[in-house]
Enzyme design. Structure first.
Site, PDB file in Angstrom:
ATOM      1  N   ARG A   1       0.805  -1.238   0.000  1.00  0.00           N
ATOM      2  CA  ARG A   1       0.000   0.000   0.000  1.00  0.00           C
ATOM      3  C   ARG A   1       0.832   1.280   0.000  1.00  0.00           C
ATOM      4  NH1 ARG A   1      -4.758  -2.784   3.623  1.00  0.00           N
ATOM      5  NH2 ARG A   1      -5.921  -3.587   1.837  1.00  0.00           N
TER       6      ARG A   1
ATOM      7  N   GLN B   1      -8.451  22.567 -12.842  1.00  0.00           N
ATOM      8  CA  GLN B   1      -9.088  23.877 -12.627  1.00  0.00           C
ATOM      9  C   GLN B   1      -8.151  25.012 -13.056  1.00  0.00           C
ATOM     10  OE1 GLN B   1     -12.200  23.954 -11.655  1.00  0.00           O
ATOM     11  NE2 GLN B   1     -12.425  26.183 -11.575  1.00  0.00           N
TER      12      GLN B   1
ATOM     13  N   GLU C   1      -6.266  -1.828  -4.267  1.00  0.00           N
ATOM     14  CA  GLU C   1      -5.529  -2.324  -3.081  1.00  0.00           C
ATOM     15  C   GLU C   1      -6.248  -1.942  -1.784  1.00  0.00           C
ATOM     16  OE1 GLU C   1      -1.300  -2.565  -3.101  1.00  0.00           O
ATOM     17  OE2 GLU C   1      -1.231  -2.534  -5.292  1.00  0.00           O
TER      18      GLU C   1
HETATM   19  N1  COS Z   1      -1.870  -9.158   8.790  1.00  0.00           N
HETATM   20  C1  COS Z   1      -2.028 -10.426   9.196  1.00  0.00           C
HETATM   21  N2  COS Z   1      -3.233 -10.970   9.482  1.00  0.00           N
HETATM   22  C2  COS Z   1      -4.310 -10.187   9.341  1.00  0.00           C
HETATM   23  C3  COS Z   1      -4.213  -8.844   8.919  1.00  0.00           C
HETATM   24  C4  COS Z   1      -2.929  -8.339   8.636  1.00  0.00           C
HETATM   25  N3  COS Z   1      -2.746  -7.082   8.234  1.00  0.00           N
HETATM   26  N4  COS Z   1      -5.460  -8.321   8.871  1.00  0.00           N
HETATM   27  C5  COS Z   1      -6.297  -9.287   9.260  1.00  0.00           C
HETATM   28  N5  COS Z   1      -5.594 -10.408   9.543  1.00  0.00           N
HETATM   29  C6  COS Z   1      -6.124 -11.676  10.037  1.00  0.00           C
HETATM   30  C7  COS Z   1      -6.894 -11.443  11.318  1.00  0.00           C
HETATM   31  O1  COS Z   1      -6.029 -11.481  12.443  1.00  0.00           O
HETATM   32  C8  COS Z   1      -7.864 -12.590  11.322  1.00  0.00           C
HETATM   33  O2  COS Z   1      -7.208 -13.768  11.750  1.00  0.00           O
HETATM   34  P1  COS Z   1      -7.997 -14.891  12.603  1.00  0.00           P
HETATM   35  O3  COS Z   1      -9.080 -15.397  11.687  1.00  0.00           O
HETATM   36  O4  COS Z   1      -6.945 -15.890  12.869  1.00  0.00           O
HETATM   37  O5  COS Z   1      -8.536 -14.201  13.801  1.00  0.00           O
HETATM   38  C9  COS Z   1      -8.176 -12.764   9.838  1.00  0.00           C
HETATM   39  O6  COS Z   1      -7.081 -12.197   9.129  1.00  0.00           O
HETATM   40  C10 COS Z   1      -9.469 -12.103   9.437  1.00  0.00           C
HETATM   41  O7  COS Z   1      -9.373 -10.738   9.834  1.00  0.00           O
HETATM   42  P2  COS Z   1     -10.636  -9.781   9.883  1.00  0.00           P
HETATM   43  O8  COS Z   1     -11.708 -10.443  10.711  1.00  0.00           O
HETATM   44  O9  COS Z   1     -10.174  -8.399  10.264  1.00  0.00           O
HETATM   45  O10 COS Z   1     -11.060  -9.831   8.355  1.00  0.00           O
HETATM   46  P3  COS Z   1     -12.290  -9.206   7.605  1.00  0.00           P
HETATM   47  O11 COS Z   1     -12.917 -10.265   6.786  1.00  0.00           O
HETATM   48  O12 COS Z   1     -13.151  -8.425   8.544  1.00  0.00           O
HETATM   49  O13 COS Z   1     -11.603  -8.207   6.547  1.00  0.00           O
HETATM   50  C11 COS Z   1     -10.412  -6.323   5.739  1.00  0.00           C
HETATM   51  C12 COS Z   1     -10.612  -7.340   6.864  1.00  0.00           C
HETATM   52  C13 COS Z   1     -11.673  -5.597   5.354  1.00  0.00           C
HETATM   53  C14 COS Z   1      -9.392  -5.332   6.280  1.00  0.00           C
HETATM   54  C15 COS Z   1      -9.830  -7.065   4.512  1.00  0.00           C
HETATM   55  O14 COS Z   1     -10.798  -7.882   3.948  1.00  0.00           O
HETATM   56  C16 COS Z   1      -9.294  -6.122   3.445  1.00  0.00           C
HETATM   57  O15 COS Z   1      -8.161  -5.652   3.532  1.00  0.00           O
HETATM   58  N6  COS Z   1     -10.100  -5.843   2.401  1.00  0.00           N
HETATM   59  C17 COS Z   1      -9.660  -5.085   1.271  1.00  0.00           C
HETATM   60  C18 COS Z   1      -9.037  -6.014   0.308  1.00  0.00           C
HETATM   61  C19 COS Z   1      -8.254  -5.319  -0.725  1.00  0.00           C
HETATM   62  O16 COS Z   1      -7.354  -4.558  -0.439  1.00  0.00           O
HETATM   63  N7  COS Z   1      -8.591  -5.630  -1.961  1.00  0.00           N
HETATM   64  C20 COS Z   1      -7.913  -5.089  -3.075  1.00  0.00           C
HETATM   65  C21 COS Z   1      -7.542  -6.174  -3.972  1.00  0.00           C
HETATM   66  S1  COS Z   1      -5.927  -6.633  -3.933  1.00  0.00           S
HETATM   67  S2  COS Z   1      -5.138  -5.524  -5.283  1.00  0.00           S
END
Ligand code: COS
Length: 384
Positions: free
Chosen positions: A242, A336, A363
């Site tokens: 990022r 602009q 991302e």
């Molecule tokens: N590093 C390591 N582990 C991570 C982490 C990180 N930065 N962020 C989350 N995790 C882990 C959590 O600890 C959790 O682990 P456990 O299941 O063992 O507890 C697991 O991943 C799930 O985490 P969380 O519940 O926070 O996940 P969510 O489904 O709520 O989603 C977001 C979290 C929204 C932050 C994530 O889905 C995201 O980043 N979405 C955007 C995706 C993106 O950037 N897409 C663009 C395409 S790629 S070009």
């Protein structure tokens, strides 16, 4: 301002800036109009070692980090954010291998990426899994010494031009995101095909396509990390990449700003260059201040990451959110300042604005980045 780059980093910055001005900017409008992939520039970037920057010495790289990648991404993006993405998108695809690969996997895949012979792409996003990255549906079923992948990834940067894809797929669907795993999949794997190439608003020199897996055979040796570790691989990869998106946004903003200053010096109205008017000066002052604030955040974060800071999800998300919002504001203001000419394709301003928009979206949208930042604040906050 001085960001205390090493001598090598200052040389790298000079080199990338020269290439951006002399080789990238003159062809930026062409690639924007045609949507062709800039293979000639990829070849040049390879010769200049831009693909080696973040890869370990042991695998043909230069042992650098996020700072080096951000320097090159910023400079190239000032000329064209789409062309710059050939390098940054490849690093996004390579980070899962750099972070989680075994020495054998690194030996197999990284040297050709470092040489710029093989581009890479990161396959996480699916039609039903955008912001909700844990909702991927692509399946990977182990059969003997192979995994069989089925599913469709879309909006894949370097899709169709990459040789190496790092792919997130479910090995244990009952476990949701905890059942995801990461794989290296080569583009000539049986069952891999490229679907629709997207026709985009901006960064049109970058290839964005569907990558489709139909009974796609992947050797078990290509599993990255352990089964079930795929979501963590994806999140750690995004944490690392990022600041690069932020650097792309920063470069786009810088390019638009410089174009606006030049234009304001030359354009005369009411008998004088419009840069003499305080209304224009105030806009330019705000643009410059926002750009410098984004730069300070990006390079201090990049340095912390390179110094092996333990968890940098929050800082990484802050860079992305701040720099991309700055890019949108600065490029809109640049249009602009160009006035009616800014709206026309004969001038570079409107392209910067179109290119900037994606940095608020991909991302991880800026809404998701704010969630990531807020979650960290909640976890870290101890009060007085
Ligand atoms: N590093 C390591 N582990 C991570 C982490 C990180 N930065 N962020 C989350 N995790 C882990 C959590 O600890 C959790 O682990 P456990 O299941 O063992 O507890 C697991 O991943 C799930 O985490 P969380 O519940 O926070 O996940 P969510 O489904 O709520 O989603 C977001 C979290 C929204 C932050 C994530 O889905 C995201 O980043 N979405 C955007 C995706 C993106 O950037 N897409 C663009 C395409 S790629 S070009």
């Amino acid at each position: 301002m001085d960001y205390f780059f090493t001598e090598e980093q200052q040389e790298l910055q000079k080199l990338a800036r020269k290439v951006a001005r002399e080789k990238v900017f003159p062809v930026a409008a062409h690639y924007d109009q045609t949507g062709e992939f800039p293979w000639d520039l990829v070849k040049l970037f390879a010769e200049l070692d831009f693909f080696r920057l973040c890869i370990d010495f042991d695998y043909g790289g230069m042992g650098g980090g996020v700072t080096d990648l951000s320097i090159v991404t910023e400079e190239l993006s000032a000329a064209c954010g789409g062309i710059a993405l050939s390098v940054a998108g490849t690093m996004l695809g390579a980070f899962p291998i750099i972070l989680y690969g075994t020495p054998q996997q690194k030996e197999k895949f990284l040297p050709a990426i470092a040489d710029g012979k093989h581009l890479a792409g990161f396959c996480l996003t699916e039609p039903e899994a955008g912001s909700d990255a844990g909702n991927v549906r692509t399946r990977a079923v182990k059969k003997g010494d192979k995994y069989i992948l089925n599913g469709k990834k879309h909006f894949i940067t370097n899709g169709g031009v990459a040789k190496i894809y790092t792919v997130i797929a479910l090995t244990n669907p009952e476990k949701g995101s905890r059942g995801a795993s990461a794989f290296v999949v080569e583009s000539d794997s049986p069952g891999l095909s490229i679907g629709k190439k997207e026709d985009k608003m901006g960064i049109r020199a970058s290839a964005t396509s569907e990558v489709i897996f139909e009974d796609c055979e992947v050797p078990v040796d290509n599993l990255l990390g352990r089964e079930g570790q795929g979501f963590a691989v994806a999140m750690k990869t995004l944490d690392k990449s990022r600041p690069g998106v932020a650097a792309q946004a920063l470069g786009i903003a810088q390019g638009a700003f410089e174009a606006a200053v030049n234009y304001a010096r030359k354009r005369e109205q009411f008998g004088q260059p419009i840069i003499a008017f305080q209304a224009i000066q105030t806009m330019l002052a705000d643009m410059a201040t926002q750009i410098e604030a984004a730069r300070a955040l990006i390079y201090s974060t990049a340095k912390m990451i390179d110094a092996n800071m333990k968890n940098f999800s929050k800082e990484s998300a802050m860079c992305k959110v701040f720099a991309s919002d700055v890019a949108m504001k600065v490029t809109t203001d640049a249009v602009q300042i160009f006035g009616g000419y800014g709206y026309m394709k004969d001038y570079p301003a409107e392209k910067y604005m179109r290119d900037a928009k994606i940095t608020q979206i991909y991302e991880g949208t800026n809404q998701i980045q704010r969630n990531v930042i807020a979650q960290r604040i909640i976890r870290e906050s101890v009060g007085f």
